[in-house]
Design an enzyme around this catalytic site. Structure first.
Site, mmCIF file in Angstrom:
data_model
loop_
_atom_site.group_PDB
_atom_site.id
_atom_site.type_symbol
_atom_site.label_atom_id
_atom_site.label_comp_id
_atom_site.label_asym_id
_atom_site.label_seq_id
_atom_site.Cartn_x
_atom_site.Cartn_y
_atom_site.Cartn_z
ATOM 1 N N SER A 158 0.847 -1.184 0.000
ATOM 2 C CA SER A 158 0.000 0.000 0.000
ATOM 3 C C SER A 158 0.883 1.235 0.000
ATOM 4 C CB SER A 158 -0.893 0.002 1.242
ATOM 5 O OG SER A 158 -1.498 1.265 1.430
ATOM 6 N N SER A 159 0.360 2.326 -0.534
ATOM 7 C CA SER A 159 1.132 3.574 -0.544
ATOM 8 C C SER A 159 1.331 4.134 0.860
ATOM 9 C CB SER A 159 0.425 4.618 -1.416
ATOM 10 O OG SER A 159 -0.876 4.893 -0.933
ATOM 11 N N CYS A 160 0.603 3.604 1.854
ATOM 12 C CA CYS A 160 0.757 4.102 3.227
ATOM 13 C C CYS A 160 2.068 3.648 3.860
ATOM 14 C CB CYS A 160 -0.417 3.665 4.095
ATOM 15 S SG CYS A 160 -0.405 1.923 4.520
ATOM 16 N N LYS A 220 2.532 -4.047 6.230
ATOM 17 C CA LYS A 220 2.835 -4.102 4.802
ATOM 18 C C LYS A 220 4.339 -3.956 4.534
ATOM 19 C CE LYS A 220 -1.134 -4.951 3.038
ATOM 20 N NZ LYS A 220 -1.344 -6.215 2.294
ATOM 21 N N HIS A 251 -13.185 3.301 2.508
ATOM 22 C CA HIS A 251 -12.241 4.355 2.180
ATOM 23 C C HIS A 251 -13.003 5.593 1.707
ATOM 24 C CE1 HIS A 251 -9.470 0.846 2.027
ATOM 25 N NE2 HIS A 251 -8.622 1.729 2.526
#
Length: 348
Positions: free
Chosen positions: A134-136, A167, A206
Site C-alpha cells: 500500500s502507498s501508506c 505491509k 475508504h
C-alpha cells in the site's frame, strides 16, 4: 561476408532475441494461478482480469472454509493445489476510522496472512509471488511524489501506522526470501483503490466509496447537506481497481526480482498509480456531480485529514511498460453504476 558485418548482424540478432524474451509473459494461459483474497476489491478485479485474458486454471479460496491466518490450513491448501503463480491480495483493509480504532487487528491479521502465504510460496516452490502492499508504507512527510527509495526514511502517518508496518514487513519478507533462497517474490504498492466490488460500509470504507454512498443517500433522502470528514485540503491519488488489476497482471508477467543479490532493496517492488493527485475537496465535487446530488457539502474540520499528501512516483512502472486506461471521472461513474446495480449485495 566480412567479419565486421557478421559481428553487427549477430549483435542485432542477439538483442532482438532478448527483446522478444522480455515480452513473453511469465504466466501461460493454463498456468496454475492462485489469487489469495479473490473476494476483496483488488483480488476480485485480478480474477476478472485473468479470466478476460483467457486464463483457464485460476485457483481461489473461500474465507468461510479456509483461513489464511492459520499456518496449517495455508500449508495444506498449497500442498493440495500446487499453484505456480500467486497474487497475495488477501488483507485486512479499511479507512481512517477503522485503522485508528482497530490497530491491533490490522497489524496482527495482516502479519499472519503474509507470513503464512509467503512461507508457503517458498516451501511449495511457487515460481513467482506478487505481494500487494500500500502507498501508506511511505513516511508521512516523504518528498512528493513518493519514490520506492523513500521507504523507511521517516515517521509513518500515525492513524494507520499499524497497517503500514505490517505491509512494510511483507516487503522485507519477500526481499529476505529472495536474498536467502533465490525466490522470485516481488511486490506492488498500489495507490488508493476504488471501483466495482468496493466496500460502502461507512464504518470501514475508504474515502471515495464513502462519498458515493453519502451523496447517494443525501440525494434519495432530499438532505440539504452532506457532511464529510476533515477540511478537504489533503491531496490523494486514486486508481480504478480495474486498472490496478491490469497493472498487477502485467507486472506478474514482466517484472522480476533482482537475481544478482547486489541491487538495492527497493528494486523488487514497484509503485502502482497514475502519477497525479487531486484534493479531497475536488474529489468530493466530482462525486457530487456524478451522483447528481443537489445539496451542499459541510466539512467537519474536527475530524482528521490523514496524511497531507500521498502521491506516488510511477516512473518505474512506466518504464516496465504500463499506463492506466481510465480517468478519475470515468472511474467514479463506473463505481457509482456498480453501487446502483448492487445495492442488494454490497457490503453495507
Amino acid at each position: 561476408i566480412n567479419a565486421e558485418y557478421m559481428g553487427h548482424f549477430l549483435s542485432v540478432y542477439f538483442f532482438s532475441l532478448v527483446a522478444m524474451a522480455e515480452k513473453i509473459p511469465a504466466m501461460k494461459l493454463d498456468s496454475k494461478v492462485y489469487v489469495a483474497g479473490n473476494q476483496g476489491l483488488v483480488g476480485s478485479a485480478i480474477e476478472r482480469a485473468l479470466i478476460a485474458a483467457g486464463h483457464t486454471n485460476i485457483i481461489t479460496s473461500d474465507i468461510a472454509t479456509f483461513n489464511l491466518c492459520n499456518e496449517a490450513e495455508t500449508d495444506a491448501f498449497f500442498e493440495a493445489n500446487k499453484p505456480e503463480f500467486v497474487f497475495l491480495a488477501a488483507a485486512k483493509v479499511g479507512g481512517i476510522a477503522a485503522n485508528d480504532t482497530y490497530p491491533a487487528d490490522f497489524i496482527r491479521i495482516n502479519l499472519q496472512i503474509q507470513t503464512n502465504v509467503i512461507h508457503a510460496c517458498f516451501k511449495h516452490k511457487v515460481k513467482k509471488l506478487l505481494f500487494l502492499g500500500s502507498s501508506c508504507i511511505y513516511p508521512r512527510e516523504a518528498p512528493q511524489p513518493m519514490c520506492e527509495e523513500h521507504l523507511l526514511t521517516g515517521k509513518l502517518e500515525p492513524t494507520n501506522d499499524a497497517y503500514a508496518i505490517a505491509k512494510i514487513s511483507g516487503i522485507l519478507m519477500c526481499k529476505s526470501y529472495n536474498r536467502q533462497h533465490g525466490t522470485n517474490f516481488v511486490a506492488a504498492m498500489p495507490t488508493n483503490q476504488y471501483g466495482p466490488g468496493d466496500n460502502f460500509n461507512l464504518q470501514g470504507s475508504h474515502v471515495l466509496p464513502a462519498m458515493i454512498r453519502k451523496f447517494h443517500e443525501g440525494k434519495v433522502n432530499n438532505s440539504p447537506t452532506v457532511e464529510l470528514w476533515g477540511t478537504g485540503v489533503a491531496r490523494r491519488e486514486f486508481l480504478l481497481v480495474n486498472d490496478t488489476a491490469d497493472a498487477l497482471v502485467y507486472l506478474m508477467n514482466h517484472f522480476d526480482a533482482p537475481k544478482d543479490g547486489s541491487k538495492k532493496d527497493e528494486d523488487m517492488f514497484v509503485n502502482v498509480g497514475v502519477g497525479k493527485d487531486i484534493s479531497i475537496k475536488e474529489v468530493a465535487e466530482m462525486v457530487k456531480e456524478v451522483v447528481e446530488y443537489p445539496g451542499e457539502i459541510v466539512w467537519n474540520s474536527s475530524m482528521p485529514d490523514g496524511a497531507p499528501r500521498k502521491l506516488l512516483n510511477v516512473d518505474r512502472l512506466t518504464k516496465v511498460g504500463w499506463k492506466p486506461k481510465h480517468s478519475l471521472r470515468e472511474g467514479i461513474a463506473l463505481s457509482y453504476k456498480w453501487f446502483l446495480d448492487n445495492q442488494d449485495r454490497y457490503r453495507s
